[in-house]
Design a protein around this motif. Sequence first.
Motif, PDB file in Angstrom:
ATOM      1  N   GLY A 470      21.473 170.018  43.425  1.00 44.75           N
ATOM      2  CA  GLY A 470      21.664 168.580  43.559  1.00 44.75           C
ATOM      3  C   GLY A 470      20.443 167.851  44.060  1.00 44.75           C
ATOM      4  N   GLN A 471      20.608 166.547  44.191  1.00 46.55           N
ATOM      5  CA  GLN A 471      19.517 165.659  44.608  1.00 46.55           C
ATOM      6  C   GLN A 471      19.880 164.944  45.905  1.00 46.55           C
ATOM      7  OE1 GLN A 471      20.634 164.916  41.032  1.00 46.55           O
ATOM      8  NE2 GLN A 471      19.485 166.767  40.601  1.00 46.55           N
ATOM      9  N   ARG A 472      20.146 165.727  46.917  1.00 51.31           N
ATOM     10  CA  ARG A 472      20.424 165.154  48.238  1.00 51.31           C
ATOM     11  C   ARG A 472      20.034 166.159  49.308  1.00 51.31           C
ATOM     12  NH1 ARG A 472      25.046 167.003  50.767  1.00 51.31           N
ATOM     13  NH2 ARG A 472      25.191 165.118  52.021  1.00 51.31           N
ATOM     14  N   PHE A 473      19.703 165.599  50.476  1.00 50.57           N
ATOM     15  CA  PHE A 473      19.337 166.445  51.604  1.00 50.57           C
ATOM     16  C   PHE A 473      19.662 165.702  52.888  1.00 50.57           C
ATOM     17  CE2 PHE A 473      16.119 167.452  54.896  1.00 50.57           C
ATOM     18  CZ  PHE A 473      16.479 168.765  55.132  1.00 50.57           C
ATOM     19  N   VAL A 474      20.264 166.408  53.840  1.00 52.59           N
ATOM     20  CA  VAL A 474      20.563 165.834  55.152  1.00 52.59           C
ATOM     21  C   VAL A 474      19.596 166.417  56.167  1.00 52.59           C
ATOM     22  CG1 VAL A 474      22.282 165.535  56.966  1.00 52.59           C
ATOM     23  CG2 VAL A 474      22.990 165.511  54.562  1.00 52.59           C
ATOM     24  N   ASP A 475      18.769 165.556  56.727  1.00 50.77           N
ATOM     25  CA  ASP A 475      17.834 165.960  57.778  1.00 50.77           C
ATOM     26  C   ASP A 475      18.565 165.868  59.112  1.00 50.77           C
ATOM     27  OD1 ASP A 475      15.791 166.478  59.496  1.00 50.77           O
ATOM     28  OD2 ASP A 475      14.457 164.901  58.772  1.00 50.77           O
ATOM     29  N   ARG A 476      18.872 167.025  59.683  1.00 50.62           N
ATOM     30  CA  ARG A 476      19.643 167.083  60.926  1.00 50.62           C
ATOM     31  C   ARG A 476      18.756 167.245  62.161  1.00 50.62           C
ATOM     32  NH1 ARG A 476      24.961 167.945  59.232  1.00 50.62           N
ATOM     33  NH2 ARG A 476      25.122 168.661  57.063  1.00 50.62           N
ATOM     34  N   THR A 477      17.447 167.088  61.991  1.00 48.88           N
ATOM     35  CA  THR A 477      16.532 167.328  63.109  1.00 48.88           C
ATOM     36  C   THR A 477      15.813 166.059  63.554  1.00 48.88           C
ATOM     37  OG1 THR A 477      14.717 167.928  61.627  1.00 48.88           O
ATOM     38  CG2 THR A 477      16.171 169.707  62.364  1.00 48.88           C
ATOM     39  N   THR A 478      16.270 164.898  63.100  1.00 47.85           N
ATOM     40  CA  THR A 478      15.637 163.650  63.521  1.00 47.85           C
ATOM     41  C   THR A 478      15.974 163.336  64.981  1.00 47.85           C
ATOM     42  OG1 THR A 478      17.530 162.400  62.680  1.00 47.85           O
ATOM     43  CG2 THR A 478      15.656 162.689  61.204  1.00 47.85           C
ATOM     44  N   LYS A 479      15.119 162.518  65.596  1.00 50.93           N
ATOM     45  CA  LYS A 479      15.326 162.110  66.986  1.00 50.93           C
ATOM     46  C   LYS A 479      15.366 160.597  67.065  1.00 50.93           C
ATOM     47  CE  LYS A 479      12.965 166.189  68.801  1.00 50.93           C
ATOM     48  NZ  LYS A 479      11.828 166.712  69.610  1.00 50.93           N
ATOM     49  N   PRO A 480      16.144 160.053  67.998  1.00 48.15           N
ATOM     50  CA  PRO A 480      16.246 158.593  68.124  1.00 48.15           C
ATOM     51  C   PRO A 480      14.895 157.953  68.430  1.00 48.15           C
ATOM     52  CG  PRO A 480      17.943 159.711  69.426  1.00 48.15           C
ATOM     53  CD  PRO A 480      16.977 160.758  68.981  1.00 48.15           C
ATOM     54  N   ASP A 481      14.757 156.731  67.935  1.00 49.18           N
ATOM     55  CA  ASP A 481      13.580 155.905  68.199  1.00 49.18           C
ATOM     56  C   ASP A 481      12.270 156.562  67.754  1.00 49.18           C
ATOM     57  OD1 ASP A 481      14.891 153.644  69.260  1.00 49.18           O
ATOM     58  OD2 ASP A 481      15.179 154.708  71.151  1.00 49.18           O
ATOM     59  N   LYS A 482      12.337 157.376  66.709  1.00 50.53           N
ATOM     60  CA  LYS A 482      11.136 157.944  66.109  1.00 50.53           C
ATOM     61  C   LYS A 482      11.016 157.425  64.693  1.00 50.53           C
ATOM     62  CE  LYS A 482       9.108 161.395  67.120  1.00 50.53           C
ATOM     63  NZ  LYS A 482       8.214 162.369  67.773  1.00 50.53           N
ATOM     64  N   LYS A 483       9.795 157.244  64.269  1.00 49.71           N
ATOM     65  CA  LYS A 483       9.528 156.773  62.921  1.00 49.71           C
ATOM     66  C   LYS A 483       9.027 157.947  62.076  1.00 49.71           C
ATOM     67  CE  LYS A 483       8.525 152.007  64.252  1.00 49.71           C
ATOM     68  NZ  LYS A 483       7.529 150.900  64.247  1.00 49.71           N
ATOM     69  N   TYR A 484       9.601 158.061  60.858  1.00 49.94           N
ATOM     70  CA  TYR A 484       9.291 159.180  59.979  1.00 49.94           C
ATOM     71  C   TYR A 484       8.888 158.692  58.597  1.00 49.94           C
ATOM     72  CZ  TYR A 484      11.870 161.972  63.456  1.00 49.94           C
ATOM     73  OH  TYR A 484      12.305 162.574  64.613  1.00 49.94           O
ATOM     74  N   LEU A 485       8.056 159.495  57.935  1.00 57.10           N
ATOM     75  CA  LEU A 485       7.714 159.287  56.535  1.00 57.10           C
ATOM     76  C   LEU A 485       8.248 160.477  55.741  1.00 57.10           C
ATOM     77  CD1 LEU A 485       5.264 157.940  58.270  1.00 57.10           C
ATOM     78  CD2 LEU A 485       4.057 157.967  56.087  1.00 57.10           C
ATOM     79  N   TYR A 486       8.955 160.200  54.661  1.00 58.52           N
ATOM     80  CA  TYR A 486       9.499 161.257  53.808  1.00 58.52           C
ATOM     81  C   TYR A 486       8.872 161.186  52.414  1.00 58.52           C
ATOM     82  CZ  TYR A 486      13.281 162.022  57.196  1.00 58.52           C
ATOM     83  OH  TYR A 486      14.010 162.305  58.332  1.00 58.52           O
ATOM     84  N   TYR A 487       8.584 162.353  51.874  1.00 62.21           N
ATOM     85  CA  TYR A 487       8.167 162.497  50.484  1.00 62.21           C
ATOM     86  C   TYR A 487       9.036 163.586  49.856  1.00 62.21           C
ATOM     87  CZ  TYR A 487       3.772 160.124  51.768  1.00 62.21           C
ATOM     88  OH  TYR A 487       2.823 159.232  52.215  1.00 62.21           O
ATOM     89  N   VAL A 488       9.297 163.461  48.567  1.00 58.86           N
ATOM     90  CA  VAL A 488      10.065 164.474  47.845  1.00 58.86           C
ATOM     91  C   VAL A 488       9.317 164.817  46.558  1.00 58.86           C
ATOM     92  CG1 VAL A 488      12.266 165.075  46.755  1.00 58.86           C
ATOM     93  CG2 VAL A 488      12.246 163.638  48.805  1.00 58.86           C
ATOM     94  N   THR A 489       9.202 166.113  46.275  1.00 59.91           N
ATOM     95  CA  THR A 489       8.569 166.568  45.043  1.00 59.91           C
ATOM     96  C   THR A 489       9.565 167.397  44.233  1.00 59.91           C
ATOM     97  OG1 THR A 489       7.737 168.620  46.014  1.00 59.91           O
ATOM     98  CG2 THR A 489       6.304 166.692  46.134  1.00 59.91           C
ATOM     99  N   ALA A 490       9.330 167.459  42.936  1.00 63.50           N
ATOM    100  CA  ALA A 490      10.084 168.337  42.054  1.00 63.50           C
ATOM    101  C   ALA A 490       9.242 169.570  41.732  1.00 63.50           C
ATOM    102  CB  ALA A 490      10.452 167.608  40.763  1.00 63.50           C
ATOM    103  N   VAL A 491       9.905 170.733  41.621  1.00 62.29           N
ATOM    104  CA  VAL A 491       9.245 171.994  41.302  1.00 62.29           C
ATOM    105  C   VAL A 491       9.976 172.617  40.115  1.00 62.29           C
ATOM    106  CG1 VAL A 491       8.452 174.213  42.202  1.00 62.29           C
ATOM    107  CG2 VAL A 491       8.727 172.272  43.753  1.00 62.29           C
ATOM    108  N   ASP A 492       9.226 173.117  39.129  1.00 61.72           N
ATOM    109  CA  ASP A 492       9.880 173.672  37.941  1.00 61.72           C
ATOM    110  C   ASP A 492      10.123 175.167  38.094  1.00 61.72           C
ATOM    111  OD1 ASP A 492       7.444 174.943  37.363  1.00 61.72           O
ATOM    112  OD2 ASP A 492       6.865 173.507  35.810  1.00 61.72           O
ATOM    113  N   ARG A 493      10.622 175.787  37.027  1.00 58.66           N
ATOM    114  CA  ARG A 493      11.052 177.195  37.093  1.00 58.66           C
ATOM    115  C   ARG A 493       9.898 178.135  37.423  1.00 58.66           C
ATOM    116  NH1 ARG A 493      15.711 179.918  34.919  1.00 58.66           N
ATOM    117  NH2 ARG A 493      15.682 181.966  35.917  1.00 58.66           N
ATOM    118  N   LEU A 494       8.696 177.809  36.985  1.00 60.08           N
ATOM    119  CA  LEU A 494       7.527 178.637  37.291  1.00 60.08           C
ATOM    120  C   LEU A 494       6.782 178.140  38.527  1.00 60.08           C
ATOM    121  CD1 LEU A 494       6.551 181.212  35.755  1.00 60.08           C
ATOM    122  CD2 LEU A 494       8.220 179.853  34.507  1.00 60.08           C
TER     123      LEU A 494
END
Length: 523
Positions: A470-494
């Motif tokens: 699927g195309q979802r992810f739950v980040d359970r390690t975040t902390k209050p009052d912190k600013k984060y940058l997220y990037y997501v990449t796709a990877v193929d079979r090889l």
Amino acid sequence: MILFYLFFQGLTACHAQPETHDEVPSPPKRELRAVWVATVDNIDWPSQKNLTPDVQRQEFTNLLDFYKQVGMNALFVQVRAAGDAFYAKSTEPWSEWLTGEQGRAPVPFYDPLDYMIQESHRRGLEFHAWLNLNRLVHRSSTSVSAQNLSLTHPAWILSYDGAKLFNFGLPEVRQFITDMTVNVAQNYDVDGIHFDDYFYPYAVAGQTLDDEATFRKYGQDFASKADWRRHNVDVLIKQIHDALTAVKPRLKFGISPFGVWRNRRDDPGGSNTTGGLTSYDHMFADTRKWIQEGWIDYIAPQVYFSSGFAKVPFRNLVDWWADNHFERHLYVGQAAYRVGYKDKDKTWQNASELPDQVRYARTSGADGSIFFSSRSLKANALGFVDSLRTELFRFPALVPSMPWKDNVPPLSPRHLRATTHPGGVELLWNAPELAADGDSAWYYVVYRFEQGEKPSAHDPRRIVGLCHEGQRFVDRTTKPDKKYLYYVTAVDRLHNEGRPIGPLRLWIHENRLQRYENEVSEN
């Protein structure tokens, strides 16, 4: 965004030196981390003959969950052990080590190979089908089916040291082995085909391999029987390579030979070792030639020697293979079964020996390690598995890519967004469009950086998720009052990684999820 994009341009090769954080070297971003799961004589799985299919499946998923927690990313599972099969779509009989009697199907019926592949892929583990290519009857066999080739084609067979083996000098034997291998590739969604070190048999004192008649028929153009035997195996390996490439070009094909090709005293191109056995001279397997010719995609020499073994020191042999894998992958076969051994080589009683071997393989230029075998790893002798879980394999690693098979990365995921979740921050995205070669995403990598941190595609410590379903992810390690940058990449079979989507800048403030603008230029 420009800086992050520049980092991603070199990902398919991944040979650049890793960046550091807090002056601590980054672990490898790409590394094969694998284990051999032996089925012959119930070494690793199933734990005993004739378990119910439910118990067999449960034992296997327990193995998968264990190795996922350890940090592995691939398994090499023996699915042909001795003229038999652990899969339904085979002309050879069912294995006695699966059902208790060779030729007896599982009851209730299921296809173990289909099941093992499906469950491995669900957990993001590559599955390589490990085939023994010369045995028809093993010394420990207690059941031989009437459909076993040693009985249906006795002219194909050589008897040696209590076993029945294929006669590689016969063209019809080589064709059968090729067809058997292609059958697995065509009918099952395996990531690779894998052979071990059993070509011509290891010599046993007082035993003679009687292939003289075959040599007289086919070997007249060769100076010696040894040259003819090597030619037979060369022809077989190239024939299998060509056949696999024709039916499934993306499939990986590799071999795990005895560790020493030749000693330097016998060949100036050999390794700085003085061991008595070599694959070239004694198993008639010219393993260096196969990888030099590009007939195999990787080689996994069984470097089952300690750093203190004078005749074949671990480092000397790894160094030689590092200089002789010819732009294909080198995976170091490592002897987990020897950890804690109390024999003449006291080095194996040192708890740091195998961890140090893993570290040395990394610095030598190897592309990963495969450990023999599952049962020994699970025993956790001298805490070796603990060292993998907590240090050496603590952070995830992508399987190394193979640009000679596929060098087209997938396109970027689309429409990255976030929402609150009871367990943290939920990221969602859409699958990418198809790339030029028709590939989409096989899985996704989620990176997270803190505000002000330089984005880097090389540091696996910034990977917070590998998403294989699927195309979802739950980040359970975040902390209050912190600013984060997220990037997501796709990877193929090889395992080609595409350009990222992002950054998505998020701020968890007063229990609310907010987007924020960049306050410091990333350029």
